[in-house]
Design a protein around this motif. Structure first.
Motif, PDB file in Angstrom:
ATOM      1  N   CYS A 131     -17.891  29.400 -29.555  1.00 46.06           N
ATOM      2  CA  CYS A 131     -17.590  28.698 -30.895  1.00 46.06           C
ATOM      3  C   CYS A 131     -18.489  29.283 -32.191  1.00 46.06           C
ATOM      4  O   CYS A 131     -19.647  29.265 -31.752  1.00 46.06           O
ATOM      5  N   THR A 188     -12.340  22.122 -29.668  1.00 43.06           N
ATOM      6  CA  THR A 188     -12.814  21.071 -31.013  1.00 43.06           C
ATOM      7  C   THR A 188     -11.610  21.175 -32.247  1.00 43.06           C
ATOM      8  O   THR A 188     -11.296  20.262 -32.779  1.00 43.06           O
ATOM      9  N   ASP A 237     -15.913  23.619 -25.972  1.00 48.31           N
ATOM     10  CA  ASP A 237     -16.389  23.823 -27.476  1.00 48.31           C
ATOM     11  C   ASP A 237     -15.147  24.311 -28.368  1.00 48.31           C
ATOM     12  O   ASP A 237     -14.959  23.729 -29.559  1.00 48.31           O
ATOM     13  N   SER A 244     -24.905  24.453 -27.025  1.00 49.27           N
ATOM     14  CA  SER A 244     -23.755  25.335 -27.323  1.00 49.27           C
ATOM     15  C   SER A 244     -23.185  26.185 -25.943  1.00 49.27           C
ATOM     16  O   SER A 244     -24.169  26.618 -25.339  1.00 49.27           O
ATOM     17  N   TYR A 252     -23.037  20.549 -29.572  1.00 50.57           N
ATOM     18  CA  TYR A 252     -21.503  20.715 -29.534  1.00 50.57           C
ATOM     19  C   TYR A 252     -20.870  19.994 -28.497  1.00 50.57           C
ATOM     20  O   TYR A 252     -21.389  20.146 -27.208  1.00 50.57           O
ATOM     21  N   TRP A 253     -20.195  19.070 -28.678  1.00 46.69           N
ATOM     22  CA  TRP A 253     -19.670  18.004 -27.787  1.00 46.69           C
ATOM     23  C   TRP A 253     -20.883  17.523 -26.776  1.00 46.69           C
ATOM     24  O   TRP A 253     -20.880  17.745 -25.770  1.00 46.69           O
TER      25      TRP A 253
END
Lengths: 250, 250, 250, 250
Positions: free
Chosen positions: A49, A106, A103, C95, C90-91
């Motif tokens: 991402c 999203t 990721d 990452s 990220y979430w």
């Protein structure tokens, strides 16, 4: 109503323990009447991402600025009512490849901020984790709460795990649990397809503003009373606190 | 069908941010047609779990060997189709008091091992976490996966959180999310009450044994092929490995 | 002793909040006397782990069967005594690119199983997490425990985080904490370089076997006594259990 | 320098698997030259935290407003340089009793906000988790990051776990790891007692303000350049976004 359940294998091995339990889950979903498909994530290139979100909110939307195999995978996610994520446990978490996949999802959830709904809202998911040591639950817990934050439903018993690695099929409990993940995800997806609302999250609740105003007033008033009733508790301690901090040991 | 949604406030404060968001959730559930009740866990004595399970499996069953206020709380849990757990974030997790409550719920889930079903199977839950710093998601993730492991369903968007502490009601997103937790838990509880199976987990799957046998054979055969295709990859590395370990830096 | 502290930026942005806090940490380390380097992980191709470990234990060793940029990154890790990992959230996790990096570090830790020591044993690490919503602590907690499981030391206050995203430098606490991550990682690395053992984990403890034997005997004996003292507790419950299970509500 | 290592057994059983591995760890610490003590937390009444912090910051300080056995336990913590926390895994986390213990340690850490230092800063900790199913790492990870956030150091390999429950001593790896937790905690505590700073966290860094100012200017400038270089990426997507949202499948 016929539903589609897609299983994502996040292991580099197509015939290892992760894939085996996933097959069990998909077979159970199939017998429950679902169309099923097994997708090996390692067959697809998934780039990391780029976090556009932090710069330009609107840039994070399907099909993502990155032109790679996620575009195929996005379609597979959108075409399914049930998702089963199966991952090996790599350092107590999902494989990095799966993390990139998550990721990149999203784009679906971010539609909420762009005035639409989450494109995965109301889908149903289960998770399978296969390790050799520990960390299965940490992995599962992480994935389930991430998906739930995107609007995905988690049916009862949506998890299966083993630490038998390649020998996963010899773990009786894990096999039973994996079969039930498939069965239950399919069943829940059917129930929601027939009886669930098209939209779950209500962005407008006309009654809310007034309710909050009166609640605020009431709660603040009561909180003050509550505070007063605790005051004696604190007073005693605070009077002694000079002393107690001198008593400190090291 | 009329459902009952019970909110458990795990904060020592009855009018703090946690309780406030919980009230919002319960009000939304009420407007959705549910009977609701707010329970302050700190009003009840909850002794720590004695872990009987590790000694005598059958001793861990309702109403638990410990004779304390959990007996009242057990009834409240059993009487509800929807559960909303609201907790302050204490060190990135639920309050210790709530942790004791969760530990003591084991009596319901352990019925699985005693030949019955989990007594909380098919209930629907949402979680609200209120902090002042960080750790809301870690707390929520922990509680949701624990409940799911007991057979509880997690509907879409089953989580709300803020870091505004006492001023939780000033956090617009948190308020909207909390209202939706209540609304969605109630709605999902209704759907499952009307259309869900009485039992989710199937402990007997007649097709499973045969399927596993053939899957095992196939998977093991294919895994061997897969292994062979990787062999060259490893061979090169292993030949060089003596060298590479000498190159090691410290 | 002069130590080297390398900071790994796991954000796709070289000038975003993550990188900014990382620069603060590295500046503090530099002022503490360390050589420092900032590495942008997104400048390197990091392919996902192939999980060779599950097939052939010995194949998982430096420099990994995958011939990509990790070979450069492995050298950077080995050349450092202090590591600072900075990641966007990220979430609720690192990452995916960082997750791949962590997965690929397995080659160092797996040396334990190949009769050597973990190649990262005794290094010192800190973590910085930058988000916009929640999940900083979940991310940090995950990374720190993963590194510790590889033999890496975590000094006091080894964490900094903010939810101000790009505006991280406006978060006073986060800036102070980030500076201290750098300062403390450098200081601890110096202390361990001068006074720490070359090897931490002792794979051979001659006294252990005898001690375990006698402990086992004693503990089993005492456990039986303990069990007996609990028996009455259980007996009462088990006698009533038929009744109580009939009383069950749904 | 002679250090003191205290082991806290958070299991209700004094002779179960948790206590057994803890004894192994303490024996190793003793052989390393440390004074040791085993404390059974279940012998002490630990009431749940009242969260005074949210009302009156200064009220959260030693010895806590609650007058219970924590006062004895506070002294034990303060008197130790090394702490080993051993807990059974209850629902993928520490026992609720231990959670209450951890919550109540806030009085030490909160001294930071009252102008003092964290009273546990610089202590050294390790964790042992004993389960029967899964969740050991989730438990350990939680405890280690909580302690680190209070200023406690985590030495290499500070964790041991098993899923053999009462039979923990039959798990060869777990026994070795537990012994090393004791040995390494003791060794690190000695190193820090002799060579560590009295204070780790520096609340005043005179160079910081100027550095931040110039960093901010530079980073913002560079971020703009970075942004521009990404613009084309976004433009293409945004132009097509109307179309792509019509293609959406459900």
């Amino acid at each position: 109503m016929r539903v589609r359940v897609v299983g994502f294998n996040a292991s580099p091995r197509k015939y290892g323990g992760t894939a085996r339990l996933l097959r069990v889950a998909l077979e159970a979903a199939r017998r429950e009447g679902a169309d099923t498909e097994l997708v090996h994530l390692y067959d697809y290139e998934i780039k990391p991402c780029l976090g556009c979100l932090s710069d330009v909110q609107e840039a994070c939307r399907p099909p993502c600025v990155i032109d790679d195999d996620m575009r195929i995978l996005y379609d597979k996610v959108l075409g399914a009512q049930g998702l089963i994520i199966a991952t090996p446990v790599y350092w107590y978490g999902p494989s990095g490849h799966l993390k990139n996949f998550l990721d990149r999802l999203t784009v679906f959830e971010n539609m909420v901020l762009l005035g639409d709904r989450s494109w995965v809202e109301g889908k149903v998911a289960g998770v399978i984790a296969v390790g050799a040591d520990s960390g299965e639950i940490m992995t599962i817990s992480y994935i389930l709460s991430t998906l739930n934050s995107m609007g995905v439903a988690v049916p009862p018993w949506a998890l299966a795990y083993t630490k038998l690695s390649t020998n996963a099929l010899s773990d009786r409990n894990a096999v039973m649990d994996a079969a039930n993940v498939g069965l239950i995800v399919a069943r829940m997806a059917q129930i929601l397809a027939e009886h669930g609302p098209r939209q779950w999250y209500e962005p407008e609740l006309p009654w809310l503003e007034d309710y909050i105003s009166s609640l605020k007033a009431e709660a603040e008033h009561q909180a003050e009373n509550e505070l007063r009733s605790r005051e004696n508790l604190w007073k005693r301690l605070l009077e002694k606190s000079g002393a107690s901090s001198e008593e400190r040991q090291t």
